[in-house]
Write a protein that holds these residues in place. Structure first.
Motif, PDB file in Angstrom:
ATOM      1  N   LEU A   2     -49.574  -0.717  14.826  1.00  0.00           N
ATOM      2  CA  LEU A   2     -50.313  -1.438  13.761  1.00  0.00           C
ATOM      3  C   LEU A   2     -49.699  -2.424  12.853  1.00  0.00           C
ATOM      4  O   LEU A   2     -50.207  -3.573  12.475  1.00  0.00           O
ATOM      5  N   TYR A   3     -48.364  -1.943  12.586  1.00  0.00           N
ATOM      6  CA  TYR A   3     -47.797  -2.765  11.764  1.00  0.00           C
ATOM      7  C   TYR A   3     -46.661  -3.691  12.339  1.00  0.00           C
ATOM      8  O   TYR A   3     -45.985  -4.673  11.882  1.00  0.00           O
ATOM      9  N   GLY A   4     -46.572  -3.586  13.793  1.00  0.00           N
ATOM     10  CA  GLY A   4     -46.052  -4.520  14.487  1.00  0.00           C
ATOM     11  C   GLY A   4     -44.528  -4.335  14.484  1.00  0.00           C
ATOM     12  O   GLY A   4     -43.661  -5.359  14.451  1.00  0.00           O
ATOM     13  N   ILE A   5     -44.114  -3.109  13.982  1.00  0.00           N
ATOM     14  CA  ILE A   5     -42.734  -2.796  13.700  1.00  0.00           C
ATOM     15  C   ILE A   5     -42.097  -2.404  15.238  1.00  0.00           C
ATOM     16  O   ILE A   5     -42.293  -1.518  15.606  1.00  0.00           O
ATOM     17  N   ALA A   6     -41.071  -3.071  15.591  1.00  0.00           N
ATOM     18  CA  ALA A   6     -40.753  -2.943  16.924  1.00  0.00           C
ATOM     19  C   ALA A   6     -39.933  -1.580  17.152  1.00  0.00           C
ATOM     20  O   ALA A   6     -40.234  -0.635  17.765  1.00  0.00           O
ATOM     21  N   ARG A   7     -38.919  -1.280  15.973  1.00  0.00           N
ATOM     22  CA  ARG A   7     -38.350   0.196  16.018  1.00  0.00           C
ATOM     23  C   ARG A   7     -38.439   0.551  14.590  1.00  0.00           C
ATOM     24  O   ARG A   7     -37.452   0.332  13.909  1.00  0.00           O
ATOM     25  N   PRO A   8     -39.386   1.245  14.663  1.00  0.00           N
ATOM     26  CA  PRO A   8     -39.920   1.659  13.225  1.00  0.00           C
ATOM     27  C   PRO A   8     -38.649   2.651  12.785  1.00  0.00           C
ATOM     28  O   PRO A   8     -38.097   3.472  13.294  1.00  0.00           O
ATOM     29  N   SER A   9     -38.336   2.474  11.356  1.00  0.00           N
ATOM     30  CA  SER A   9     -37.181   3.267  10.674  1.00  0.00           C
ATOM     31  C   SER A   9     -38.274   4.384  10.109  1.00  0.00           C
ATOM     32  O   SER A   9     -39.483   4.386   9.828  1.00  0.00           O
ATOM     33  N   PHE A  10     -37.443   5.298   9.516  1.00  0.00           N
ATOM     34  CA  PHE A  10     -37.975   6.436   8.675  1.00  0.00           C
ATOM     35  C   PHE A  10     -38.547   5.733   7.473  1.00  0.00           C
ATOM     36  O   PHE A  10     -39.600   6.138   7.087  1.00  0.00           O
ATOM     37  N   GLY A  11     -37.940   4.769   7.021  1.00  0.00           N
ATOM     38  CA  GLY A  11     -38.532   4.176   5.787  1.00  0.00           C
ATOM     39  C   GLY A  11     -39.728   3.341   6.183  1.00  0.00           C
ATOM     40  O   GLY A  11     -40.777   3.765   5.133  1.00  0.00           O
ATOM     41  N   ASP A  12     -39.866   2.591   7.334  1.00  0.00           N
ATOM     42  CA  ASP A  12     -41.184   2.277   7.704  1.00  0.00           C
ATOM     43  C   ASP A  12     -42.283   3.112   7.804  1.00  0.00           C
ATOM     44  O   ASP A  12     -43.128   3.148   6.887  1.00  0.00           O
ATOM     45  N   MET A  13     -41.975   4.461   8.098  1.00  0.00           N
ATOM     46  CA  MET A  13     -42.909   5.410   8.464  1.00  0.00           C
ATOM     47  C   MET A  13     -42.984   6.089   6.964  1.00  0.00           C
ATOM     48  O   MET A  13     -44.155   6.376   6.568  1.00  0.00           O
ATOM     49  N   ASN A  14     -42.373   6.003   6.095  1.00  0.00           N
ATOM     50  CA  ASN A  14     -42.380   6.662   4.801  1.00  0.00           C
ATOM     51  C   ASN A  14     -43.334   5.675   3.965  1.00  0.00           C
ATOM     52  O   ASN A  14     -44.051   6.208   3.409  1.00  0.00           O
ATOM     53  N   GLY A  15     -43.166   4.493   4.118  1.00  0.00           N
ATOM     54  CA  GLY A  15     -43.953   3.522   3.529  1.00  0.00           C
ATOM     55  C   GLY A  15     -45.707   3.790   3.807  1.00  0.00           C
ATOM     56  O   GLY A  15     -46.628   3.798   2.990  1.00  0.00           O
ATOM     57  N   ILE A  16     -45.802   4.019   5.107  1.00  0.00           N
ATOM     58  CA  ILE A  16     -47.179   4.184   5.737  1.00  0.00           C
ATOM     59  C   ILE A  16     -47.499   5.313   4.995  1.00  0.00           C
ATOM     60  O   ILE A  16     -48.746   5.451   4.644  1.00  0.00           O
ATOM     61  N   ALA A  17     -46.816   6.342   5.212  1.00  0.00           N
ATOM     62  CA  ALA A  17     -47.177   7.722   4.971  1.00  0.00           C
ATOM     63  C   ALA A  17     -47.761   7.638   3.052  1.00  0.00           C
ATOM     64  O   ALA A  17     -48.460   8.121   2.779  1.00  0.00           O
ATOM     65  N   ALA A  18     -46.688   7.058   2.542  1.00  0.00           N
ATOM     66  CA  ALA A  18     -46.689   7.027   1.086  1.00  0.00           C
ATOM     67  C   ALA A  18     -47.986   6.187   0.665  1.00  0.00           C
ATOM     68  O   ALA A  18     -48.983   6.469  -0.350  1.00  0.00           O
ATOM     69  N   ARG A  19     -48.319   4.905   1.522  1.00  0.00           N
ATOM     70  CA  ARG A  19     -49.730   4.238   1.117  1.00  0.00           C
ATOM     71  C   ARG A  19     -50.937   5.220   1.196  1.00  0.00           C
ATOM     72  O   ARG A  19     -51.801   5.204   0.422  1.00  0.00           O
ATOM     73  N   ALA A  20     -50.921   6.019   2.469  1.00  0.00           N
ATOM     74  CA  ALA A  20     -51.842   6.710   2.734  1.00  0.00           C
ATOM     75  C   ALA A  20     -52.316   7.965   1.691  1.00  0.00           C
ATOM     76  O   ALA A  20     -53.474   8.045   1.151  1.00  0.00           O
ATOM     77  N   LEU A  21     -50.937   8.375   1.198  1.00  0.00           N
ATOM     78  CA  LEU A  21     -51.313   9.275   0.185  1.00  0.00           C
ATOM     79  C   LEU A  21     -51.472   8.842  -1.138  1.00  0.00           C
ATOM     80  O   LEU A  21     -52.686   9.408  -2.014  1.00  0.00           O
TER      81      LEU A  21
END
Lengths: 474, 707
Positions: A150-169
């Motif tokens: 969905l975010y179009g990040i080819a190789r998501p880092s933990f940081g990317d995932m953190n950002g997504i989780a943080a936004r949801a939270l």
């Protein structure tokens, strides 16, 4: 424990801007981690740091005007975050009887970064199920796919995932006000300032961070941090509450957040809406009333890359339709939804007999829908109130809150926290692994060194099984 | 009415002269009575009544009105209802109404009765119908007024005129009259009316001081002052929260409606799950029937439609469904419980937060301006609502005024009763000066009236009416106590009697006849008979006027208070002096008296015996000394003679061998004497103890003076 991680988080915070900082003394580190050994974190480090950790918390609690509860961010796969985090949660529960203890736990990749993660995850889950008032499960798998697809990040880092989780939270925990027919009796605290002491459990889960030490370096993480930061900053412009919460989410999500200090987020609840709620209390009260059902799933829409936001038109029906289908199918992902499934589809009945296969139609004990943006007060959410989506005996299956402020740059966004049986699948898969390992007594001696016997393993697994069965029977 | 009276009233008050307290007392008495509607009483009248002035008629009328008022329940029922709004002036209407009603009643009564009385030959101006007096006295008696007071209320000629009626002027006779012919004496015709007239003579010729005392007794007994004070109690609006806060939201209509709706729902739920579901019978066979999908969002859903032919039997399905419902309800309850806990935790957190913030706010305010105290929320609210403040102030003021008035009234009441005490003293003095039986009777009446004042002992005034159940109970109790006392004293008494009988042969004054009667047969009837005699005998000054009550200053009050105090007087040996004689109507029963006299005889005999023994010893000693003198030769102290020898010393003074013999002899004799005297002394002590015990068993309120 984990001095490098903590230092990294501190330096990231310091580099990010002026207002995101961790207090200089508000952390606790020791020289080595737990070696992915849950028992070492729980039985080894836990008692050692008990006093120091509680002192840190106490200091922050004394500074706070109001203590509603604690939100602990932790991983489940490793030794420090999982074991010690669980220990700290128990200690907090003992120390502050009347405060809520909520946990935000990162469910590890199923492929497995850590060989003993089934043990660690189930041990954490079974202990927290007794201690915590509410467990928000964030799956690394889902976060990864969200970032990739969905975010179009080819190789998501933990940081990317953190950002997504943080936004949801953040979308869930930012102030909102109850509305609709379900607003009756909802708690509204006009003057109370809500403080979460989200307590990052002394280093993060050793899982992701340690398995890929290279990627957890500052350079790789910084973009994610900037992303979280930038969104938080923009939100912060609208309201200080948003900003601080955004920062918290960004800084505290497990994969990189090594903030080993309880950080009191300042004027968290005093947004500009006149009605300010205590999100943690809302969360616990609305969703986790039943002591046997405390596993929450977090879903939020829209999930799209920040660059696309400006070119997207939002409508409430579209958002709610997608969110509802996510709820129906039990998916956490906005993408690849199976639109053929309806609440009335035969999968609902089949799920009862399906056993390990897991239910195909989701069913929730309670859901909390938070709408943010223009017209959030009027958006039609009637389809979420479908009784087929909720357990028959749930007293209030759906509660809706709204906030007219924008979230991020999205004109409209919706977030759904639900106490549903989505968690059954991951738990059952994890349990299969764990039972398999336990049968061959794999790595058990590592745990026995710290006083965790096979009987305790089995006890914990049985409890998890019970929980999963209860959810499956919803 | 009041204004017309005020000017002369002031003059009278000024005339009343020096003792300001007396004036206050009189005026407060009049004021209280006026507030109840008895408007005929003027302070001057009262003042004159104290000195037996010629004001009997108005006093009678005031008594009469007061009696009527109390009979009408004014002051009993009216006080409670009006209490809320009353301050002093708040009931002029009811007081005026009562006054006019009384006036009308009086007019009617006087027209009807006074003419008859006048025809009989009463004085025209200040007359009062005998029937009215009879009513008053009867009511006073029914309410338990002291008999002596009642007796004093009778005009002088009454006793002689109607001996039969006057001999029994106590409650009993009144009650009989009451029951027999209430209407008869109202007509003035018929036999009882004649008796009445004959018995009463002219009430206006009665002395006015007893009337005043009766009025005082009535005021005290009806608790008019206390009722008035209770009426002045500030009303409930003074106790309400000020400024008025909105009512508790828990009791609001919306909450109530919510409660009722919830209760209704619960009832329906129960009804459905108990009857409806079972009756619905075969639901779908799937165990999941416990979780049906077809209902509304709230409440348990209706069951799935029946008719699944492959499911289990209908009964099993319904059982299953029922238990499914039970489980669902249990789960829901658990969930709701958890939510309630969550809410409570949140509430607690919010309250903690509020306390903390309030404290810090106060701290900052104090730091900013140390001199000024921060306003409390209450004060802030008051400041925001000036009208509420005014209401608050007004209510506070009225409450204060009412309380002040209460206080004043209480003080005046006390003063009034004090002054009535002085009236009683006056009566007693008059009685003493007047001397004779009549004076004493009055003194007794005065003392009995004093019993009505709070200071005096009031046991007699509160004795129950003779025919009542309470009286029967009291009588039973008295009888039981008396019996116990007699039983306790019986062995001692019989022993005394025996001893008296034994000693009687030796010339004692014992009464063998009484002793022969054996066990003590004292009963309460004996005392009752005595009481009858006493009551009929006391107030009526007659030839048998006994010296029962000698109101000495020492025990005057006590003597007046208790009828049994007949043994009063300063005599050191109570039983010896009074028992034997016809001391009064309250003398002890014959057998007890005889036993007592026997005991006295034994005591005197004992004393005599001791004296004799002593004399004998002296004689013996003399003899011994004389012998000693003879044997010891003239060298001893012979010059002094026997007397001198005795005086010189009983012991070894004599010296010599003969002295030793004499000493031994003396000791022997002394021992003999002691051997006689010891049992006697023991018996005496035993008698004393038994008597004391018997006295203690007497009912409360009865005193036996001198012990």
């Amino acid at each position: 424990m984990e001095p490098k991680v903590v230092a990294g988080a501190r330096s990231a915070a310091a580099a990010s801007g002026s207002w995101w900082r961790y207090p200089s003394s508000g952390y606790l580190v020791m020289q080595s981690g737990s070696g992915n050994n849950w028992a070492q974190g729980f039985h080894g480090y836990g008692p050692q740091v008990h006093e120091d950790a509680l002192d840190l918390v106490r200091k922050e609690v004394e500074h706070a005007d109001s203590l509603t509860g604690f939100l602990l961010l932790q991983s489940m796969a490793g030794g420090t975050g999982a074991g010690l985090g669980t220990y700290v949660a128990e200690a907090l529960r003992d120390e502050y009887h009347s405060a809520f203890v909520a946990n935000c736990c990162v469910w590890p990749y199923e492929s497995g970064e850590v060989i003993v993660q089934p043990y660690n995850t189930l041990l954490t889950l079974s202990h927290l199920a007794d201690v915590s008032d509410g467990l928000v499960l964030l799956e690394n798998e889902a976060l990864h796919r969200t970032a990739a697809k969905l975010y179009g990040i080819a190789r998501p880092s933990f940081g990317d995932m953190n950002g997504i989780a943080a936004r949801a939270l953040a979308a869930a925990l930012l102030p909102s006000q109850p509305r609709g027919p379900y607003a009756g009796g909802a708690y509204v605290a006009p003057a109370s300032q809500q403080h979460h002491h989200h307590h990052q459990a002394h280093g993060h889960g050793a899982g992701p961070g340690r398995s890929s030490p290279g990627s957890s370096g500052g350079g790789v993480q910084l973009p994610a941090l900037r992303r979280a930061d930038s969104s938080g900053g923009r939100l912060g412009g609208e309201s200080p509450g948003l900003g601080s919460l955004g920062s918290r989410g960004g800084g505290a999500t497990p994969p990189h957040a090594a903030a080993s200090s309880p950080s009191a987020s300042g004027a968290g609840g005093s947004g500009g809406w006149g009605v300010c709620t205590a999100p943690l209390a809302e969360l616990v009260t609305r969703l986790c009333g039943h002591p046997a059902y405390r596993l929450l799933t977090l879903r939020s829409v829209p999930q799209l890359p920040p660059a696309n936001i400006d070119f997207t038109t939002f409508t409430w029906p579209a958002l709610t339709k997608r969110l509802r289908q996510m709820l129906v199918t039990g998916s956490v992902l906005e993408e690849g939804l199976d639109w053929s499934i309806t609440p009335q589809s035969p999968g609902a009945a089949a799920a009862l007999g399906a056993g390990l296969a897991g239910p195909t139609v989701n069913r929730a004990l309670a859901s909390w829908l938070i709408l943010r943006g223009q017209g959030a007060a009027e958006a039609d959410v009637g389809e979420f109130a479908d009784p087929a989506l909720s357990a028959a005996w749930s007293p209030e299956p759906l509660s809706v809150s709204y906030s007219t402020g924008r979230f991020g740059r999205c004109a409209m966004s919706a977030c759904l926290l639900s106490n549903d049986r989505h968690c059954v699948g991951p738990i059952q898969r994890m349990q299969e692994h764990a039972y398999g390992m336990l049968e061959s007594r794999a790595f058990v001696h590592q745990y026995e060194k710290y006083g965790l016997s096979v009987a305790e393993f089995q006890d914990c697994f049985a409890r998890i099984e019970d929980i999963a069965q209860r959810y499956a029977r919803l | 009415m009041a204004s017309a009276r005020s000017a002369p009233q002031q003059q009278q008050q000024q005339q009343l002269g020096p003792p300001n307290s007396a004036r206050l007392a009189i005026t407060s008495l009049c004021k209280v009575l006026r507030q109840y509607g008895v408007a005929v009483l003027e302070p001057e009248t009262v003042r004159q009544a104290k000195f037996d002035g010629p004001v009997a008629a108005p006093m009678w009328r005031a008594l009469h009105d007061t009696v009527l008022l109390i009979l009408a329940g004014r002051g009993t029922g009216g006080a409670g209802g009006a209490g809320g709004t009353s301050s002093c002036a708040l009931e002029p209407t009811s007081a005026a109404a009562a006054a006019t009603a009384l006036g009308r009643q009086w007019e009617a009564v006087s027209h009807e009765l006074l003419d008859v009385a006048l025809g009989a030959g009463g004085a025209a101006g200040g007359s009062f119908p005998a029937e009215g007096a009879a009513l008053v006295v009867r009511q006073l008696a029914a309410w338990g007024a002291p008999p002596a007071l009642l007796a004093a209320l009778r005009p002088p000629g009454a006793a002689r005129a109607g001996a039969g009626a006057a001999r029994h002027p106590h409650h009993h006779s009144y009650s009989q009259e009451d029951r027999a012919g209430g209407g008869a004496d109202c007509d003035g015709g018929g036999g009882s009316g004649d008796v009445m007239d004959a018995a009463w003579g002219n009430p206006a010729s009665c002395r006015s001081r007893p009337l005043l005392l009766a009025l005082g007794w009535l005021v005290a007994a009806a608790r008019l002052f206390e009722r008035r004070i209770a009426e002045l109690e500030p009303g409930p609006e003074a106790r309400a929260l000020l400024p008025p806060y909105p009512p508790d939201s828990c009791l609001g209509p919306t909450t109530q409606a919510a409660y009722e709706t919830a209760a209704q729902e619960a009832r329906q739920l129960v009804a459905r799950s108990l009857t409806g579901d079972v009756a619905a019978g075969s639901s779908s066979g799937v165990p999941g029937a416990a979780l049906p999908r077809s209902g509304g969002a709230g409440g348990l859903r209706s069951r799935a439609p029946p008719g699944d032919p492959f499911g289990p039997s209908a009964a099993a399905a319904s059982r299953e469904a029922l238990w499914g419902d039970v489980e669902a309800a249990a789960q829901r309850a658990v969930m709701l419980c958890g939510r309630a806990r969550g809410r409570m935790v949140t509430l607690q957190a919010a309250m903690d937060c509020r306390h903390r913030l309030t404290a810090s706010l106060v701290g900052r305010q104090a730091a900013a301006s140390p001199s000024s105290r921060p306003l409390t929320p209450y004060e802030l609210q008051l400041a925001a609502q000036p009208a509420a403040v005014q209401r608050h102030a007004a209510a506070l003021e009225s409450a204060t005024l009412a309380l002040l008035e209460q206080q004043e009234l209480a003080a005046h009441g006390a003063l009034c009763f004090e002054w009535l005490g002085s009236v009683i003293e006056e009566e007693e003095q008059a009685a003493q000066q007047g001397g004779g039986a009549k004076g004493r009777g009055r003194a007794q009446a005065a003392a009995a009236a004093a019993a009505s004042s709070p200071a005096a002992a009031s046991s007699l005034a509160h004795l129950p009416y003779a025919g009542s159940a309470a009286a029967a109970r009291l009588q039973g109790q008295l009888a039981a106590q008396l019996e116990a006392a007699v039983q306790a004293a019986a062995p001692e008494l019989s022993a005394a009697r025996q001893r008296a009988a034994q000693g009687g042969g030796g010339g004692g004054a014992g009464k063998p006849g009484a002793a022969a009667a054996g066990g003590a047969s004292v009963s309460i009837h004996h005392f009752l008979a005595l009481a009858e005699k006493a009551v009929s005998g006391q107030p009526v000054p007659g030839p048998d006027g006994d010296a029962l009550f000698t109101p000495s200053p020492a025990n005057g009050a006590a003597g007046a208070a208790g009828l049994l105090a007949g043994q009063g007087g300063g005599s050191a040996a109570p039983w010896s002096a009074d028992v034997g004689r016809e001391a009064g109507p309250w003398r002890l029963p014959d057998d007890v008296a005889s036993a007592l006299s026997a005991a006295q005889a034994a005591a005197s005999e004992r004393a005599e015996a001791e004296l004799q023994a002593e004399a004998q010893g002296v004689l013996l000693r003399h003899g011994a000394l004389a012998r000693c003198d003879f044997s010891g030769g003239p060298g001893g102290a012979g010059a002094g003679g026997p007397l001198a020898a005795v005086l010189a010393g009983g012991g070894p003074a004599g010296g010599g061998v003969g002295g030793v013999a004499a000493g031994a002899e003396t000791r022997r004799l002394l021992e003999a004497v002691l051997a006689v005297a010891r049992p006697l002394a023991r018996a005496r002590a035993g008698h004393k103890a038994a008597l004391r015990a018997a006295l203690q068993e007497l009912p409360e309120g009865y005193l036996v003076a001198g012990v």
